[in-house]
Design a protein around this motif. Sequence first.
Motif, short mmCIF file in Angstrom:
data_model
loop_
_atom_site.label_atom_id
_atom_site.label_comp_id
_atom_site.label_asym_id
_atom_site.label_seq_id
_atom_site.Cartn_x
_atom_site.Cartn_y
_atom_site.Cartn_z
N PHE A 89 18.23 54.65 15.00
CA PHE A 89 18.25 53.50 14.10
C PHE A 89 19.60 52.81 14.22
O PHE A 89 20.61 53.44 14.54
CB PHE A 89 17.93 53.88 12.65
N THR A 90 19.62 51.52 14.01
CA THR A 90 20.78 50.71 14.37
C THR A 90 22.01 50.99 13.51
O THR A 90 23.14 50.78 13.97
CB THR A 90 20.47 49.20 14.29
N THR A 91 21.82 51.44 12.26
CA THR A 91 22.96 51.69 11.38
C THR A 91 23.39 53.15 11.39
O THR A 91 24.20 53.56 10.56
CB THR A 91 22.63 51.26 9.93
N CYS A 92 22.87 53.91 12.31
CA CYS A 92 23.19 55.34 12.42
C CYS A 92 24.71 55.52 12.62
O CYS A 92 25.27 54.98 13.57
CB CYS A 92 22.44 55.95 13.59
N PRO A 93 25.35 56.30 11.74
CA PRO A 93 26.81 56.45 11.84
C PRO A 93 27.25 57.70 12.60
O PRO A 93 28.43 57.95 12.75
CB PRO A 93 27.22 56.58 10.37
N SER A 94 26.27 58.48 13.09
CA SER A 94 26.63 59.77 13.68
C SER A 94 26.32 59.84 15.17
O SER A 94 27.15 59.49 16.01
CB SER A 94 25.92 60.90 12.91
N ILE A 95 25.10 60.24 15.53
CA ILE A 95 24.81 60.54 16.94
C ILE A 95 24.33 59.34 17.74
O ILE A 95 24.40 59.34 18.97
CB ILE A 95 23.79 61.69 17.07
N CYS A 96 23.82 58.31 17.08
CA CYS A 96 23.24 57.17 17.82
C CYS A 96 24.23 56.46 18.75
O CYS A 96 23.84 56.08 19.86
CB CYS A 96 22.61 56.17 16.87
N PRO A 97 25.47 56.23 18.33
CA PRO A 97 26.40 55.59 19.27
C PRO A 97 26.54 56.35 20.59
O PRO A 97 26.62 55.74 21.66
CB PRO A 97 27.72 55.56 18.49
N LYS A 98 26.57 57.67 20.51
CA LYS A 98 26.64 58.47 21.73
C LYS A 98 25.35 58.37 22.53
O LYS A 98 25.37 58.28 23.77
CB LYS A 98 26.92 59.94 21.36
N MET A 99 24.21 58.38 21.84
CA MET A 99 22.93 58.20 22.52
C MET A 99 22.86 56.84 23.20
O MET A 99 22.35 56.70 24.32
CB MET A 99 21.78 58.36 21.53
N ASN A 100 23.40 55.80 22.51
CA ASN A 100 23.43 54.46 23.10
C ASN A 100 24.19 54.44 24.42
O ASN A 100 23.74 53.85 25.41
CB ASN A 100 24.10 53.48 22.13
N LEU A 101 25.34 55.11 24.44
CA LEU A 101 26.15 55.16 25.66
C LEU A 101 25.41 55.88 26.77
O LEU A 101 25.48 55.49 27.94
CB LEU A 101 27.49 55.84 25.37
N VAL A 175 22.44 62.65 3.61
CA VAL A 175 23.24 62.49 4.82
C VAL A 175 23.70 61.04 4.95
O VAL A 175 23.05 60.11 4.45
CB VAL A 175 22.45 62.91 6.09
N ASN A 176 24.79 60.87 5.63
CA ASN A 176 25.35 59.53 5.84
C ASN A 176 24.39 58.70 6.69
O ASN A 176 24.01 59.10 7.78
CB ASN A 176 26.71 59.65 6.54
N GLY A 177 23.96 57.56 6.18
CA GLY A 177 23.01 56.72 6.89
C GLY A 177 21.61 56.81 6.35
O GLY A 177 20.78 55.92 6.57
N GLY A 178 21.29 57.91 5.62
CA GLY A 178 20.00 58.05 4.98
C GLY A 178 18.88 58.58 5.85
O GLY A 178 17.77 58.85 5.36
N PHE A 179 19.13 58.75 7.14
CA PHE A 179 18.13 59.29 8.06
C PHE A 179 18.79 60.34 8.96
O PHE A 179 20.01 60.30 9.20
CB PHE A 179 17.54 58.20 8.97
N GLU A 180 17.99 61.26 9.46
CA GLU A 180 18.46 62.22 10.46
C GLU A 180 17.40 62.38 11.52
O GLU A 180 16.20 62.23 11.26
CB GLU A 180 18.82 63.56 9.81
N HIS A 181 17.86 62.69 12.73
CA HIS A 181 16.93 62.80 13.86
C HIS A 181 17.59 63.56 14.99
O HIS A 181 18.81 63.80 14.98
CB HIS A 181 16.50 61.41 14.35
N SER A 182 16.79 63.95 15.96
CA SER A 182 17.33 64.67 17.12
C SER A 182 18.00 63.70 18.08
O SER A 182 17.75 62.50 18.04
CB SER A 182 16.22 65.44 17.85
#
Length: 229
Positions: A89-101, A175-182
């Motif tokens: 999700f676009t506002t993910c503050p944790s793992i998504c930026p790394k997944m994006n890269l 959790v920060n962001g309101g969602f969690e995922h793998s």
Amino acid sequence: MFKNKSYIGISFIVLIFGIYAIPKIVDRIKNDEVVKGNRLDNIDLKGSASTAKLETIGPAPKFELTNQDNIKISNQNYKGKVYVLEFFFTTCPSICPKMNLSMLEIEKTFFGNPNFGIVSITIDPAHDTPEVLKQHAKALGVKSTNWNFLTGDKSTILDLSNKGFNLYAGENAKVNGGFEHSGLFALIDKDGNIRCRKDDFGNPILYYDGLDKKGVRDIQQDIKILLDE
């Protein structure tokens, strides 16, 4: 006197080395084996494809969602293509930026190949409208027309993630962001089957770690295998 003896000793060692080594070097040159020493053979070249046969896990779940251009996209749009799929999700503050890269690295490797694509499905569709996804793709610097950012009904998407792909995603107000995922990526072949390699113990890994350099390297190697099938 002592220095002369040292020079004689060194000369003798050089002579013995030449007698032993030079014929072997000549033989290797004749046999075109100059660059095949053990040190070079053991190098894991980035991007080199494994020759191991990939496991077929089963058909990927079907989906039909809306992309960043407000166009309906389904798994049928990827028929005949190899593609990588993730939930984010676009506002993910944790793992998504790394997944994006990681996804950007994969995109760059296969950019311009019409038989490869990427699917990024948001788990926060209330916020991630087509317009938001379009801005997100632009901010990331996405160039491929075969990379679709998808949104739709939240319950449908969560079922697709948890029951379809078995890739955990859910809401969590704590959790920060309101969602969690793998942080895992699914690899799908041209026939719509989920494919993967085996681990060191011979077990299918099922999905690839999008947060780990080895996981990204492995999926790039296996994409190449599937593109050649």
